[in-house]
Structures are given as structure tokens and as C-alpha cells.
Design an enzyme around this catalytic site. Structure first.
Site, mmCIF file in Angstrom:
data_model
loop_
_atom_site.group_PDB
_atom_site.id
_atom_site.type_symbol
_atom_site.label_atom_id
_atom_site.label_comp_id
_atom_site.label_asym_id
_atom_site.label_seq_id
_atom_site.Cartn_x
_atom_site.Cartn_y
_atom_site.Cartn_z
ATOM 1 N N THR A 273 20.201 -36.212 38.315
ATOM 2 C CA THR A 273 19.446 -37.458 38.168
ATOM 3 C C THR A 273 19.635 -38.058 36.784
ATOM 4 O O THR A 273 19.810 -39.272 36.631
ATOM 5 C CB THR A 273 17.945 -37.203 38.422
ATOM 6 O OG1 THR A 273 17.786 -36.628 39.725
ATOM 7 C CG2 THR A 273 17.156 -38.487 38.351
ATOM 8 N N GLU B 48 8.876 -33.876 36.612
ATOM 9 C CA GLU B 48 10.000 -34.792 36.776
ATOM 10 C C GLU B 48 10.553 -35.227 35.416
ATOM 11 O O GLU B 48 11.759 -35.423 35.260
ATOM 12 C CB GLU B 48 9.560 -36.021 37.588
ATOM 13 C CG GLU B 48 9.166 -35.721 39.025
ATOM 14 C CD GLU B 48 10.350 -35.325 39.883
ATOM 15 O OE1 GLU B 48 10.891 -34.210 39.677
ATOM 16 O OE2 GLU B 48 10.739 -36.118 40.757
#
Length: 309
Positions: free
Chosen positions: A183, A130
């Protein structure tokens, strides 16, 4: 299934769940990636196949490779692994595309090594994927993918993840407009300070949502699905967002919000029939606007990653 090889399902996830920015997430049952991970003689990790998305295959540029390498570095293992990735979750969709690859890699490698690490430790390794994808090592997607169901990240330092009960009749409807919101980009527009009054309302909703999930109080779940901090800012990046929310409620949804960083929008409903009705209402909004979309209706996945036969 061959010895020393696993074929797995890696679930899509809804992160934030309105009031739980960076700490709350849920795993889905009907949409996810598939991966094949096998032991090989050559030390390290190699991505040998990537189907469905134009993503890097270099190990240190792929989230699955980075997460897997973090696990191997901690284990001190000299084992080697090949990974095949069959992407069915579109990158930038807001339903945990990078988390599916990161968690699938660490879960399968850990299993093939004889499970030396706990699920919580696997969350830590998957967070490195991530970090590569978004610049932030958040756990609200990877935790539910690994634990299943809903999870609450109580603390990041030290890492503390709490699995949360999933009501038996809770279904999610997710609509993904065919636009991409990265994101990393959606984080740039967020404020770094919040108003105390907004924080108090947000904490109340988060506590109410967790209580509603445990007690299977669907009305309480619905009342608590309100985001006073992030949604008002991020929603401007999503066409038709307010209309999607209103038609979902009219169709019987408990509540709705942005899935992850968007552009996907989720709604929770009691029962599959209502969730399907919500999906039809969502479709009509984007049909009128003229934006292509995907719709997923799914029960909450209580298991997380699964071995496929």
C-alpha cells in the site's frame, strides 16, 4: 469458549470500491483471519502466536498490537491481553490483511473490557494499525470490518462513518495474483492533484453507487463502478488487469476494479452463480499468463467481526 477469552473471525475487505478512494469499503464473508484474544494478569499487550505469515510479533511493530495499545491508552485500563493471530489473508494482497488484525484486536479487547467504546471509536483505534502498515491512517478497510457490509467514511476530521445497505443478491469475486503490491508503494505513484472534470465524474459515480446499493438497483451499481482517478495509475502495477476486467464483464459481472491498493481485482455480480462464472473467467486469464492466483467468491458480510464457537 473460556471465560475472558474470545476466538473471532476478522473479515477480509474490499476498499475504495472503484470510485470511493479512501472512503468506501465492503466486508467479505468467506475469507478472513482468525484471532484469539484473552485477558491476562500482566498489563499491556503481547502477541504470543502468529501463524500463516512472517510478520513482526513485537507489540509496537504489529498492527494488532499498535491498535490495541491505542485503545488501552484511551481507556486508562490496567488490564493485560494476549493475542494469537492466524493469518489467512496474505499481507500485500489488497483485501485488508492489516485491517483484519487491527480490527480484530480492538473489537475483542473492547468486548472483554465490557464494551466501553462505540464501533466508531474502535475505527479510530484500528486506524492506528493502518498508519503503521501503510503510513496513512485510512479507514476504508477497518470501517466495514467493524460495522459489516458497506461503509462510507463521510469525514475523517471529525471521523464520521455511515453504514450503507447491502443488496441481498450482491456477491463479490476477488482474484489475487501471487505478487505483492505494498500500500505504501502504491500510494507513492498517485497524483496529489486531480482534474476537475475527472472529479465531477468520480463524485457522480460515488453518489450513483451509494444510491444503487440502497435501492438494490444492480444496473446502477454496475454503471457506477468506474474509477477515473486512481485505477488508471495503479492498474499498471497489475498484470492482465484490463483483460480481467473485460472477461469479468463478458461473464456477467456488474463491474470490477482494483481491491484496495491491489494487486487483487474484485468484481460484483448479482447472484452466486454469476459470481462463480466470473471467477472461472478470471482464472483463465492468469493461467494463460502463467501467474499463480487465489480466487474468492463471497457474499457481502453484513455483520463484520464474528465470535467463533
Amino acid at each position: 469458549m473460556k471465560e475472558n477469552e474470545l476466538r473471532i473471525f476478522c473479515p477480509a475487505t474490499i476498499a475504495n470500491v472503484s470510485c470511493g478512494f479512501d472512503v468506501l469499503g465492503a466486508a467479505l464473508d468467506s475469507v478472513g483471519d482468525e484471532m484469539v484474544v484473552r485477558k491476562v494478569p500482566e498489563k499491556g499487550i503481547k502477541i504470543t502466536k502468529l501463524v500463516g505469515q512472517d510478520l513482526p510479533m513485537e507489540t509496537n511493530q504489529n498492527v494488532a498490537g499498535v491498535a490495541g495499545l491505542a485503545l488501552l491508552a484511551e481507556s486508562g485500563s490496567n488490564e493485560g491481553f494476549e493475542i494469537e493471530i492466524y493469518k489467512k489473508i496474505k499481507a500485500g494482497s489488497g483485501i485488508g490483511s492489516s485491517a483484519a488484525s487491527s480490527t480484530g484486536a480492538v473489537w475483542a479487547i473492547n468486548d472483554l473490557l465490557g464494551r466501553p467504546f462505540s464501533t466508531l471509536e474502535l475505527v479510530k483505534f484500528a486506524m492506528e494499525g493502518e498508519r503503521l502498515a501503510s503510513g496513512v491512517a485510512h479507514a476504508d478497510n477497518v470501517a466495514p470490518a467493524l460495522f459489516g457490509g458497506f461503509t462510507l467514511v463521510r469525514s475523517y476530521e471529525p471521523l464520521d462513518v455511515i453504514p450503507i445497505h447491502s443488496p441481498s443478491e450482491l456477491y463479490a469475486t476477488v482474484i489475487h495474483p501471487q505478487i505483492e503490491v505494498r500500500t505504501s508503494d502504491s500510494r507513492k505513484i498517485l497524483k496529489t492533484h486531480i482534474n476537475l472534470a475527472d472529479g465531477i465524474k468520480q463524485w457522480g459515480n460515488l453518489g450513483g453507487l451509494v444510491a444503487g446499493l440502497y435501492t438494490e438497483d444492480y444496473d446502477l451499481i454496475g454503471r457506477s463502478l468506474v474509477d477515473h482517478i486512481v485505477e488508471p495509475i495503479r492498474s499498471i502495477l497489475i498484470p492482465g488487469f484490463d483483460k480481467i476486467k473485460s472477461v469479468s464483464k463478458e461473464a456477467g459481472a456488474l463491474g470490477s476494479g482494483i481491491s484496495g491498493s491491489g494487486p487483487s481485482i474484485f468484481a460484483f455480480s448479482k447472484g452466486e452463480a454469476t459470481a462463480q462464472k466470473v471467477g472461472e473467467a478470471m482464472k483463465q486469464v492468469y493461467q494463460k499468463i502463467g501467474i499463480d492466483y487465489d480466487v474468492h467468491v463471497s457474499k457481502i458480510n453484513s455483520q463484520g467481526i464474528k465470535i467463533l464457537q
